[in-house]
Design a protein around this motif. Structure first.
Motif, PDB file in Angstrom:
ATOM      1  N   LEU A 119       0.857  -1.125  -0.086  1.00 37.85           N
ATOM      2  CA  LEU A 119      -0.083   0.037   0.096  1.00 37.85           C
ATOM      3  C   LEU A 119       0.962   1.165  -0.041  1.00 37.85           C
ATOM      4  O   LEU A 119       0.338   2.319  -0.690  1.00 37.85           O
ATOM      5  CB  LEU A 119      -0.773   0.049   1.243  1.00 37.85           C
ATOM      6  N   ALA A 120       2.001   1.180   0.741  1.00 35.05           N
ATOM      7  CA  ALA A 120       2.964   2.359   0.783  1.00 35.05           C
ATOM      8  C   ALA A 120       3.325   2.631  -0.821  1.00 35.05           C
ATOM      9  O   ALA A 120       3.635   4.043  -0.999  1.00 35.05           O
ATOM     10  CB  ALA A 120       4.180   2.001   1.481  1.00 35.05           C
ATOM     11  N   THR A 121       3.540   1.631  -1.459  1.00 34.05           N
ATOM     12  CA  THR A 121       3.838   1.859  -3.144  1.00 34.05           C
ATOM     13  C   THR A 121       2.858   2.524  -3.714  1.00 34.05           C
ATOM     14  O   THR A 121       3.009   3.512  -4.350  1.00 34.05           O
ATOM     15  CB  THR A 121       4.178   0.723  -3.813  1.00 34.05           C
ATOM     16  N   HIS A 161       9.116  -0.032  -5.621  1.00 34.53           N
ATOM     17  CA  HIS A 161       9.040   1.081  -4.825  1.00 34.53           C
ATOM     18  C   HIS A 161      10.120   1.663  -4.764  1.00 34.53           C
ATOM     19  O   HIS A 161      10.201   2.982  -4.689  1.00 34.53           O
ATOM     20  CB  HIS A 161       8.700   0.593  -3.266  1.00 34.53           C
ATOM     21  N   ALA A 162      11.351   1.122  -4.937  1.00 27.82           N
ATOM     22  CA  ALA A 162      12.449   1.849  -4.994  1.00 27.82           C
ATOM     23  C   ALA A 162      12.620   2.417  -6.429  1.00 27.82           C
ATOM     24  O   ALA A 162      13.326   3.643  -6.491  1.00 27.82           O
ATOM     25  CB  ALA A 162      13.790   0.760  -4.902  1.00 27.82           C
ATOM     26  N   GLN A 163      12.046   1.925  -7.173  1.00 32.09           N
ATOM     27  CA  GLN A 163      12.387   2.634  -8.517  1.00 32.09           C
ATOM     28  C   GLN A 163      11.291   4.050  -8.538  1.00 32.09           C
ATOM     29  O   GLN A 163      11.765   4.977  -9.113  1.00 32.09           O
ATOM     30  CB  GLN A 163      11.521   1.765  -9.667  1.00 32.09           C
ATOM     31  N   ASN A 167      13.034   7.599  -9.234  1.00 30.71           N
ATOM     32  CA  ASN A 167      12.398   8.734  -9.997  1.00 30.71           C
ATOM     33  C   ASN A 167      12.094   9.803  -9.577  1.00 30.71           C
ATOM     34  O   ASN A 167      11.949  10.975 -10.154  1.00 30.71           O
ATOM     35  CB  ASN A 167      10.879   8.176 -10.734  1.00 30.71           C
ATOM     36  N   ARG A 168      12.056   9.938  -8.147  1.00 31.38           N
ATOM     37  CA  ARG A 168      12.119  11.322  -7.263  1.00 31.38           C
ATOM     38  C   ARG A 168      13.449  11.876  -6.766  1.00 31.38           C
ATOM     39  O   ARG A 168      13.448  12.495  -6.106  1.00 31.38           O
ATOM     40  CB  ARG A 168      10.863  11.178  -6.080  1.00 31.38           C
ATOM     41  N   SER A 201      21.008  -3.678 -10.343  1.00 38.02           N
ATOM     42  CA  SER A 201      20.955  -2.340 -11.184  1.00 38.02           C
ATOM     43  C   SER A 201      20.505  -1.310 -10.331  1.00 38.02           C
ATOM     44  O   SER A 201      21.042  -0.104 -10.752  1.00 38.02           O
ATOM     45  CB  SER A 201      20.545  -2.876 -12.464  1.00 38.02           C
ATOM     46  N   SER A 202      19.556  -1.489  -9.942  1.00 43.12           N
ATOM     47  CA  SER A 202      18.661  -0.230  -9.266  1.00 43.12           C
ATOM     48  C   SER A 202      19.553   0.264  -7.933  1.00 43.12           C
ATOM     49  O   SER A 202      19.751   1.359  -7.842  1.00 43.12           O
ATOM     50  CB  SER A 202      17.350  -0.703  -8.763  1.00 43.12           C
ATOM     51  N   LEU A 203      20.226  -0.576  -7.263  1.00 42.77           N
ATOM     52  CA  LEU A 203      21.167  -0.440  -6.449  1.00 42.77           C
ATOM     53  C   LEU A 203      22.464   0.470  -6.849  1.00 42.77           C
ATOM     54  O   LEU A 203      22.992   1.372  -6.151  1.00 42.77           O
ATOM     55  CB  LEU A 203      21.481  -1.657  -5.426  1.00 42.77           C
ATOM     56  N   GLY A 204      22.724   0.315  -8.141  1.00 41.95           N
ATOM     57  CA  GLY A 204      24.018   0.779  -8.837  1.00 41.95           C
ATOM     58  C   GLY A 204      23.380   2.216  -9.072  1.00 41.95           C
ATOM     59  O   GLY A 204      24.259   3.424  -8.710  1.00 41.95           O
ATOM     60  N   ALA A 205      22.228   2.311  -9.517  1.00 42.35           N
ATOM     61  CA  ALA A 205      21.590   3.707  -9.876  1.00 42.35           C
ATOM     62  C   ALA A 205      21.519   4.746  -8.748  1.00 42.35           C
ATOM     63  O   ALA A 205      21.770   5.877  -8.456  1.00 42.35           O
ATOM     64  CB  ALA A 205      20.355   3.586 -10.406  1.00 42.35           C
ATOM     65  N   ALA A 206      21.017   4.085  -7.421  1.00 43.60           N
ATOM     66  CA  ALA A 206      21.058   4.786  -6.030  1.00 43.60           C
ATOM     67  C   ALA A 206      22.094   5.190  -5.537  1.00 43.60           C
ATOM     68  O   ALA A 206      22.340   6.465  -5.291  1.00 43.60           O
ATOM     69  CB  ALA A 206      20.251   3.846  -5.185  1.00 43.60           C
ATOM     70  N   LEU A 207      23.192   4.528  -5.830  1.00 40.03           N
ATOM     71  CA  LEU A 207      24.832   4.804  -5.452  1.00 40.03           C
ATOM     72  C   LEU A 207      25.240   5.912  -6.489  1.00 40.03           C
ATOM     73  O   LEU A 207      25.962   6.871  -5.881  1.00 40.03           O
ATOM     74  CB  LEU A 207      25.628   3.629  -5.441  1.00 40.03           C
TER      75      LEU A 207
END
Length: 231
Positions: A119-121, A161-163, A167-168, A201-207
């Motif tokens: 629901l948080a998503t 959710h991380a994506q 995006n934000r 890959s998403s973790l790489g983008a966050a870093l």
């Protein structure tokens, strides 16, 4: 097999279970409906979203409020909508599932906490940022301390959710969530290249968003290698 992200193998076994249940118990037996539920989830994971949605709705319409599996059905339908980006459609079944789980299992149940995270998503997509952050923080704190209580399938929803966070440009929050996702990948022995590759890959983008470029490069390369393997 479903729990480790091998949906092709899971679908084959669920199909055998469903066919046997129809033969032995009939199409409307509780055993057949349970098998149909599981098969629908596998089909949804493999891209047959329309079939999955129709089957889940059929099983939900056949069941009733006393069925102990109703919360799972509603939660799985909500997850299916989330995976398609249908956030508004996801809200109703996820809210119903959350209410049922709070009543049947309690607010502190890991099942309730996972549904609330889904629901948080929805809330994040609706710009209800404080509510989404509060639920996300509780989810991370609880499952970081109790990782064995998390279903392996929650990892895919954590990635989604991380994506939205990425995006934000909320890179720190995305990293925190993806670090937990990576922990669950190892704990539950999830080896699906699609799931592992997308998380890394998403973790790489966050870093990278935090200018931690050496760390980002390692994660992005690892993710790229995974995504170029056959699932």
């Amino acid at each position: 097999y479903r729990m480790i992200g091998d949906y092709h193998t899971a679908q084959r076994f669920f199909q055998l279970w469903y066919d046997a249940s129809v033969r032995n118990s009939g199409p409307d037996s509780s055993e057949t409906l349970n098998a149909k539920h599981c098969l629908a989830v596998a089909k949804g994971k493999l891209g047959e979203a329309e079939v999955a949605e129709n089957w889940l709705r059929e099983v939900i319409e056949t069941t009733n409020d006393t069925n102990t599996d109703l919360d799972n059905l509603l939660s799985d339908l909500g997850e299916l909508y989330l995976s398609q980006g249908r956030f508004e459609d996801a809200q109703e079944p996820l809210t119903q599932a959350s209410d049922l789980r709070k009543t049947q299992l309690g607010k502190t149940s890991p099942h309730t906490k996972m549904t609330n995270f889904y629901l948080a998503t929805v809330y994040l997509s609706q710009e209800k940022l404080d509510t989404a952050q509060t639920i996300r923080s509780e989810f991370i704190e609880y499952f970081d301390d109790n990782p064995k209580l998390a279903h392996a399938t929650v990892v895919e929803q954590m990635k989604l959710h991380a994506q939205l966070l990425l995006n934000r440009n909320e890179y720190v929050a995305a990293e925190q969530l993806l670090r937990l996702a990576a922990k669950l990948l190892v704990l539950h022995r999830i080896r699906s290249p699609t799931i592992v590759g997308s998380v890394r890959s998403s973790l790489g983008a966050a870093l990278a968003g935090q200018s931690r470029l050496d760390e980002a490069e390692r994660e992005l390369l690892a993710g790229y290698k995974e995504l170029n393997r056959l699932d």
